[in-house]
Design a protein around this motif. Structure first.
Motif, PDB file in Angstrom:
ATOM      1  N   LEU A 123       0.844  -1.193   0.000  1.00  0.00           N
ATOM      2  CA  LEU A 123       0.000   0.000   0.000  1.00  0.00           C
ATOM      3  C   LEU A 123       0.877   1.240   0.000  1.00  0.00           C
ATOM      4  O   LEU A 123       1.866   1.318   0.726  1.00  0.00           O
ATOM      5  N   TRP A 124       0.494   2.222  -0.808  1.00  0.00           N
ATOM      6  CA  TRP A 124       1.194   3.505  -0.859  1.00  0.00           C
ATOM      7  C   TRP A 124       0.220   4.585  -0.399  1.00  0.00           C
ATOM      8  O   TRP A 124      -0.789   4.863  -1.049  1.00  0.00           O
ATOM      9  N   LEU A 125       0.505   5.206   0.754  1.00  0.00           N
ATOM     10  CA  LEU A 125      -0.374   6.218   1.323  1.00  0.00           C
ATOM     11  C   LEU A 125       0.011   7.600   0.802  1.00  0.00           C
ATOM     12  O   LEU A 125       1.200   7.936   0.743  1.00  0.00           O
ATOM     13  N   GLU A 126      -1.003   8.388   0.476  1.00  0.00           N
ATOM     14  CA  GLU A 126      -0.761   9.690  -0.143  1.00  0.00           C
ATOM     15  C   GLU A 126      -1.572  10.786   0.546  1.00  0.00           C
ATOM     16  O   GLU A 126      -2.716  10.570   0.949  1.00  0.00           O
ATOM     17  N   ALA A 127      -0.957  11.959   0.659  1.00  0.00           N
ATOM     18  CA  ALA A 127      -1.650  13.164   1.115  1.00  0.00           C
ATOM     19  C   ALA A 127      -0.804  14.358   0.689  1.00  0.00           C
ATOM     20  O   ALA A 127       0.384  14.218   0.387  1.00  0.00           O
ATOM     21  N   ASP A 128      -1.402  15.553   0.648  1.00  0.00           N
ATOM     22  CA  ASP A 128      -0.641  16.713   0.190  1.00  0.00           C
ATOM     23  C   ASP A 128       0.422  17.089   1.225  1.00  0.00           C
ATOM     24  O   ASP A 128       0.290  16.812   2.427  1.00  0.00           O
ATOM     25  N   LEU A 148       9.952  16.210  -2.662  1.00  0.00           N
ATOM     26  CA  LEU A 148      10.664  16.604  -3.873  1.00  0.00           C
ATOM     27  C   LEU A 148      11.144  15.409  -4.679  1.00  0.00           C
ATOM     28  O   LEU A 148      11.186  15.457  -5.913  1.00  0.00           O
ATOM     29  N   HIS A 149      11.513  14.330  -3.993  1.00  0.00           N
ATOM     30  CA  HIS A 149      12.175  13.216  -4.678  1.00  0.00           C
ATOM     31  C   HIS A 149      11.341  11.943  -4.777  1.00  0.00           C
ATOM     32  O   HIS A 149      11.707  11.033  -5.520  1.00  0.00           O
ATOM     33  N   ALA A 150      10.237  11.889  -4.056  1.00  0.00           N
ATOM     34  CA  ALA A 150       9.454  10.644  -4.036  1.00  0.00           C
ATOM     35  C   ALA A 150       8.763  10.403  -5.374  1.00  0.00           C
ATOM     36  O   ALA A 150       8.300  11.338  -6.032  1.00  0.00           O
ATOM     37  N   ARG A 151       8.720   9.144  -5.761  1.00  0.00           N
ATOM     38  CA  ARG A 151       7.999   8.725  -6.969  1.00  0.00           C
ATOM     39  C   ARG A 151       7.036   7.617  -6.575  1.00  0.00           C
ATOM     40  O   ARG A 151       7.416   6.662  -5.890  1.00  0.00           O
ATOM     41  N   VAL A 152       5.794   7.728  -7.035  1.00  0.00           N
ATOM     42  CA  VAL A 152       4.778   6.743  -6.669  1.00  0.00           C
ATOM     43  C   VAL A 152       5.121   5.398  -7.307  1.00  0.00           C
ATOM     44  O   VAL A 152       5.368   5.322  -8.511  1.00  0.00           O
ATOM     45  N   PRO A 153       5.172   4.320  -6.537  1.00  0.00           N
ATOM     46  CA  PRO A 153       5.452   2.997  -7.111  1.00  0.00           C
ATOM     47  C   PRO A 153       4.338   2.576  -8.065  1.00  0.00           C
ATOM     48  O   PRO A 153       3.149   2.736  -7.770  1.00  0.00           O
ATOM     49  N   GLU A 154       4.726   2.028  -9.182  1.00  0.00           N
ATOM     50  CA  GLU A 154       3.743   1.697 -10.221  1.00  0.00           C
ATOM     51  C   GLU A 154       2.781   0.596  -9.786  1.00  0.00           C
ATOM     52  O   GLU A 154       1.597   0.633 -10.127  1.00  0.00           O
ATOM     53  N   HIS A 155       3.269  -0.394  -9.073  1.00  0.00           N
ATOM     54  CA  HIS A 155       2.459  -1.581  -8.816  1.00  0.00           C
ATOM     55  C   HIS A 155       1.925  -1.642  -7.382  1.00  0.00           C
ATOM     56  O   HIS A 155       1.397  -2.677  -6.970  1.00  0.00           O
ATOM     57  N   TRP A 156       2.052  -0.567  -6.645  1.00  0.00           N
ATOM     58  CA  TRP A 156       1.530  -0.549  -5.275  1.00  0.00           C
ATOM     59  C   TRP A 156       0.110   0.021  -5.288  1.00  0.00           C
ATOM     60  O   TRP A 156      -0.229   0.851  -6.137  1.00  0.00           O
ATOM     61  N   LEU A 157      -0.702  -0.413  -4.347  1.00  0.00           N
ATOM     62  CA  LEU A 157      -2.078   0.065  -4.237  1.00  0.00           C
ATOM     63  C   LEU A 157      -2.073   1.447  -3.585  1.00  0.00           C
ATOM     64  O   LEU A 157      -1.595   1.611  -2.469  1.00  0.00           O
ATOM     65  N   ARG A 158      -2.601   2.445  -4.291  1.00  0.00           N
ATOM     66  CA  ARG A 158      -2.562   3.820  -3.810  1.00  0.00           C
ATOM     67  C   ARG A 158      -3.776   4.107  -2.936  1.00  0.00           C
ATOM     68  O   ARG A 158      -4.920   3.815  -3.307  1.00  0.00           O
ATOM     69  N   ILE A 159      -3.522   4.667  -1.748  1.00  0.00           N
ATOM     70  CA  ILE A 159      -4.572   4.937  -0.769  1.00  0.00           C
ATOM     71  C   ILE A 159      -4.543   6.412  -0.400  1.00  0.00           C
ATOM     72  O   ILE A 159      -3.489   6.965  -0.056  1.00  0.00           O
ATOM     73  N   ASP A 160      -5.702   7.060  -0.474  1.00  0.00           N
ATOM     74  CA  ASP A 160      -5.814   8.464  -0.062  1.00  0.00           C
ATOM     75  C   ASP A 160      -5.755   8.529   1.462  1.00  0.00           C
ATOM     76  O   ASP A 160      -6.677   8.073   2.152  1.00  0.00           O
ATOM     77  N   LEU A 174      -8.248   3.222   6.816  1.00  0.00           N
ATOM     78  CA  LEU A 174      -8.369   1.794   7.109  1.00  0.00           C
ATOM     79  C   LEU A 174      -9.415   1.134   6.221  1.00  0.00           C
ATOM     80  O   LEU A 174      -9.176   0.057   5.658  1.00  0.00           O
ATOM     81  N   LEU A 175     -10.568   1.773   6.078  1.00  0.00           N
ATOM     82  CA  LEU A 175     -11.627   1.195   5.259  1.00  0.00           C
ATOM     83  C   LEU A 175     -11.177   1.033   3.814  1.00  0.00           C
ATOM     84  O   LEU A 175     -11.386  -0.014   3.187  1.00  0.00           O
ATOM     85  N   ASP A 176     -10.540   2.067   3.260  1.00  0.00           N
ATOM     86  CA  ASP A 176     -10.056   1.979   1.884  1.00  0.00           C
ATOM     87  C   ASP A 176      -8.991   0.907   1.740  1.00  0.00           C
ATOM     88  O   ASP A 176      -8.948   0.192   0.722  1.00  0.00           O
ATOM     89  N   SER A 177      -8.137   0.783   2.745  1.00  0.00           N
ATOM     90  CA  SER A 177      -7.059  -0.216   2.676  1.00  0.00           C
ATOM     91  C   SER A 177      -7.628  -1.628   2.760  1.00  0.00           C
ATOM     92  O   SER A 177      -7.179  -2.537   2.052  1.00  0.00           O
ATOM     93  N   ARG A 178      -8.597  -1.826   3.649  1.00  0.00           N
ATOM     94  CA  ARG A 178      -9.208  -3.148   3.751  1.00  0.00           C
ATOM     95  C   ARG A 178      -9.886  -3.527   2.432  1.00  0.00           C
ATOM     96  O   ARG A 178      -9.801  -4.682   1.989  1.00  0.00           O
ATOM     97  N   THR A 179     -10.543  -2.559   1.817  1.00  0.00           N
ATOM     98  CA  THR A 179     -11.192  -2.838   0.540  1.00  0.00           C
ATOM     99  C   THR A 179     -10.161  -3.194  -0.528  1.00  0.00           C
ATOM    100  O   THR A 179     -10.319  -4.157  -1.281  1.00  0.00           O
ATOM    101  N   ALA A 180      -9.077  -2.421  -0.570  1.00  0.00           N
ATOM    102  CA  ALA A 180      -8.037  -2.675  -1.563  1.00  0.00           C
ATOM    103  C   ALA A 180      -7.390  -4.031  -1.384  1.00  0.00           C
ATOM    104  O   ALA A 180      -7.020  -4.704  -2.348  1.00  0.00           O
ATOM    105  N   LEU A 181      -7.244  -4.475  -0.130  1.00  0.00           N
ATOM    106  CA  LEU A 181      -6.577  -5.748   0.172  1.00  0.00           C
ATOM    107  C   LEU A 181      -7.549  -6.929   0.178  1.00  0.00           C
ATOM    108  O   LEU A 181      -7.120  -8.070   0.316  1.00  0.00           O
ATOM    109  N   GLY A 182      -8.842  -6.631   0.054  1.00  0.00           N
ATOM    110  CA  GLY A 182      -9.824  -7.721   0.104  1.00  0.00           C
ATOM    111  C   GLY A 182     -10.013  -8.296   1.485  1.00  0.00           C
ATOM    112  O   GLY A 182     -10.350  -9.473   1.643  1.00  0.00           O
ATOM    113  N   LEU A 183      -9.816  -7.479   2.525  1.00  0.00           N
ATOM    114  CA  LEU A 183      -9.986  -7.937   3.909  1.00  0.00           C
ATOM    115  C   LEU A 183     -11.398  -7.656   4.373  1.00  0.00           C
ATOM    116  O   LEU A 183     -11.795  -6.496   4.465  1.00  0.00           O
TER     117      LEU A 183
END
Length: 506
Positions: A443-448, A476-488, A497-506
C-alpha cells in the motif's frame, strides 16, 4: 488424604477477625483467597490432582513459601509474609502466635480488583500503551529469569501426556469429538517441533519462568503492569520455553477477542528481545493451543471442586475449541505500507495487523524502531543526522527484511512499515516474498505536503524523528510505485483503514 479446612475457611471469612471489614472469599481450583480491607490472605486448597499435591499441611506450607519466594522480588508491593493460623489457648483460632499450626496463610497487600488486567480488559480499557508495556515488562521478566538445562521437547511431551490423560476422564464435559481431535493433533505437532524446542533450550530460551502468565495474574500498579502469582507448585511445570510462557498471555487476549492487544503485546516482546525470538514463533500456534487446552482442563477441575460444573464445562469447551483452531494456522503473507512521513503508516499498520492470518495477526516491523535499536537508542530518543545517512538507512532496511524473512519462515505474517522511497528497497521487499513463497501486497499512502507537515509538527511521544523539512525533501524526490495500491491518506484514519481493507480484500 486431603484435610478438612472448614474451620480455617470460617475463621478467615469472618469479618470479626479482620477488624470488622467485609470479607470477600474467592475460590480457585487450588486456593482460597480472602480479601478484607487493605489485606489479602491466601491458603492452599487441600486437594490433590495429577499435577499438584496440596493435600497435607507441610505441602501447603512449602508451596506458599515457594510462592512468596518467587513473587516478592517482582511484586514487592503485593507480597508480605507467611504466617501460621494456630490453635489458641482458648481453643479457637488465631493468626500468628504460638500454638499448634492449623493452616499456613500467605499475607499480601490487597489491590483494587478493578486494576487486575482481566478487569481492565473486561471494561475495554486495555489500550495500546498498556498492551505494549505488557510485552516489554514480560520480556524483562524473562530476561531476568534463571536459565534451566532440560530437554524442551520432553517437557512439552509430559504436558501433552498429562492433558491426554486428564481429557480421557472429561469427555462428558468437553465432548468426545473435540477430545478425539486434540489427541489426533497435539502429539504430531509436538513431533514436528521437537528439534526446534530442543535447539531453543540449548540456546537459553528455557527458563524458570512465570508459568501461569495470563491477565488474571497481572495487575496495574502505578500505571505499569505487575506480574504476580507465578506457578509455584511444580518446578518442572514452572520451567519452560519463554515463548510458551508468553503464549498463555497471547492466548488469553485472543480468547477475549483482544487481537489488537495481543498483536501489540507480542510485537513489544519481540522488539525488546532484539529479534532473538523471531525464529521460535514457529512454535507459537502449538504453544497457544496447549495453553488453551490447559485452561479447558482447569475449568473442568474448578467446576468439580468449587461447584458450577455446567458453567465451567461450557467455558472449558470454548477453550478447547480455541486450541483446535490455533493448531491449524492459516498461511502467512507479506504486506508493505509505504509513503511519506506523516501519511499515517504506523496507525494503519496497527489497525491492519490483527486482521492478517494467522492469529493473533501479523508481526508489525517499523523502520523507526529498528533504526533506534541499531543506533543503541531508546524508541523516543531523538537521533542525530548521522543516523540517517544512506548507509544507515540501508542497514535499517536490511534489518527489516532480515527479520521479516525469519518471521515468514516461522509461519508468521509480517507487516513492514517504512517510507519505501527507493525503488531498490521496494524491489527487495517483493523479492523477499518470492523467496519465501508467500503472497505480497503493498500500500502507498498519499496526502498533500502541507497536511503531512502539519501532522509531523503535531506529533508527541513518537519514535519518528521526521520534521516538516524532512517531509519537504521527501516530497521533492518521491515517486509513486507503479504496482503498489494507492490509498488516499488525507482523511481520517478510519477512512484510510476502510479503503485499505477494501483494496486488500480484507
Amino acid at each position: 488424604m486431603s484435610q478438612d479446612q472448614t474451620e480455617a475457611i470460617a475463621f478467615l471469612s469472618d469479618p470479626a477477625n479482620h477488624a470488622g471489614d467485609e470479607v470477600r472469599h474467592v475460590q480457585t481450583h487450588g486456593a482460597h483467597v480472602f480479601l478484607a480491607g487493605p489485606d489479602a490472605y491466601k491458603i492452599k486448597r487441600a486437594v490433590r490432582y495429577d499435577y499438584l499435591d496440596f493435600s497435607t499441611l507441610p505441602l501447603r506450607h512449602d508451596m506458599l513459601a515457594r510462592e512468596l519466594e518467587l513473587n516478592r522480588p517482582t511484586a514487592p508491593e503485593i507480597y508480605r509474609d507467611l504466617v501460621p493460623l494456630v490453635r489458641a489457648a482458648d481453643g479457637g483460632l488465631a493468626l500468628g502466635g504460638d500454638g499448634k499450626v492449623v493452616e499456613w496463610v500467605l499475607r499480601m497487600a490487597r489491590f483494587p480488583t478493578e486494576d487486575e488486567l482481566s478487569a481492565v480488559a473486561e471494561r475495554g480499557d486495555l489500550d495500546d500503551a498498556l498492551a505494549e508495556a505488557l510485552g516489554t515488562e514480560v520480556q524483562a521478566y524473562h530476561a531476568r529469569a534463571p536459565r534451566r538445562d532440560a530437554d524442551g521437547a520432553a517437557l512439552m511431551a509430559a504436558i501433552v501426556t498429562e492433558l491426554e490423560d486428564a481429557f480421557a476422564g472429561m469427555t462428558e464435559d468437553l465432548g468426545p469429538g473435540p477430545v478425539s481431535r486434540f489427541h489426533a493433533t497435539a502429539r504430531p505437532l509436538l513431533g514436528q517441533l521437537s528439534p526446534l524446542l530442543r535447539d531453543r533450550a540449548g540456546d537459553g530460551h528455557l527458563r524458570r519462568a512465570h508459568g501461569d502468565l495470563y491477565l488474571n495474574n497481572i495487575v496495574r500498579i502505578g500505571g505499569r503492569p505487575v506480574l504476580f502469582d507465578a506457578l509455584e507448585f511444580d518446578e518442572t511445570l514452572g520451567t519452560c520455553d519463554v515463548l510458551y510462557d508468553l503464549a498463555f498471555l497471547v492466548m488469553d487476549l485472543r480468547h477475549r477477542h483482544l487481537d489488537r492487544a495481543a498483536c501489540l503485546t507480542l510485537d513489544a516482546w519481540l522488539f525488546a528481545a532484539g529479534g532473538a525470538e523471531d525464529a521460535g514463533l514457529a512454535a507459537l500456534p502449538f504453544f497457544m493451543g496447549i495453553r488453551a487446552a490447559i485452561r479447558a482442563m482447569v475449568e473442568v477441575q474448578t467446576g468439580r471442586a468449587a461447584g458450577g460444573a455446567a458453567e465451567h464445562a461450557a467455558r472449558a469447551r470454548e477453550f478447547l475449541d480455541d486450541a483446535l483452531v490455533v493448531f491449524a494456522p492459516l498461511p502467512p503473507r507479506l504486506l508493505a505500507i509505504g509513503g511519506l512521513s506523516g501519511t499515517g503508516k504506523t496507525t494503519l499498520a496497527r489497525d491492519l495487523a490483527p486482521l492478517l492470518a494467522p492469529t493473533p495477526g501479523a508481526v508489525h516491523l517499523r523502520s523507526d524502531l529498528e533504526r533506534k535499536r541499531l543506533a543503541g537508542a531508546a524508541p523516543l530518543e531523538h537521533l542525530p543526522p548521522g543516523a540517517y545517512t544512506p548507509a544507515a538507512t540501508r542497514a535499517v532496511y536490511d534489518r527489516l527484511l532480515g527479520r521479516a524473512e525469519t518471521l515468514l519462515g516461522a509461519g508468521r505474517s509480517v507487516l513492514l512499515d517504512a517510507t519505501w522511497l527507493a525503488p531498490s528497497e521496494r524491489a527487495d521487499a517483493e523479492a523477499l516474498a518470492q523467496r519465501a513463497g508467500v503472497p505480497f501486497s503493498a500500500l502507498w499512502l498519499e496526502a498533500d505536503t502541507g497536511t503531512l507537515q502539519d501532522r509531523v509538527a503535531g506529533r508527541r511521544q513518537d519514535a519518528s524523528d521526521a520534521t516538516q523539512e524532512v517531509v519537504a525533501r521527501q516530497a521533492l524526490h518521491a515517486r509513486v510505485p507503479e504496482h503498489w495500491l494507492r490509498i488516499d491518506a488525507s482523511r481520517s484514519p478510519g477512512d484510510t483503514l476502510l479503503d485499505s481493507r477494501t483494496a486488500l480484500g480484507l
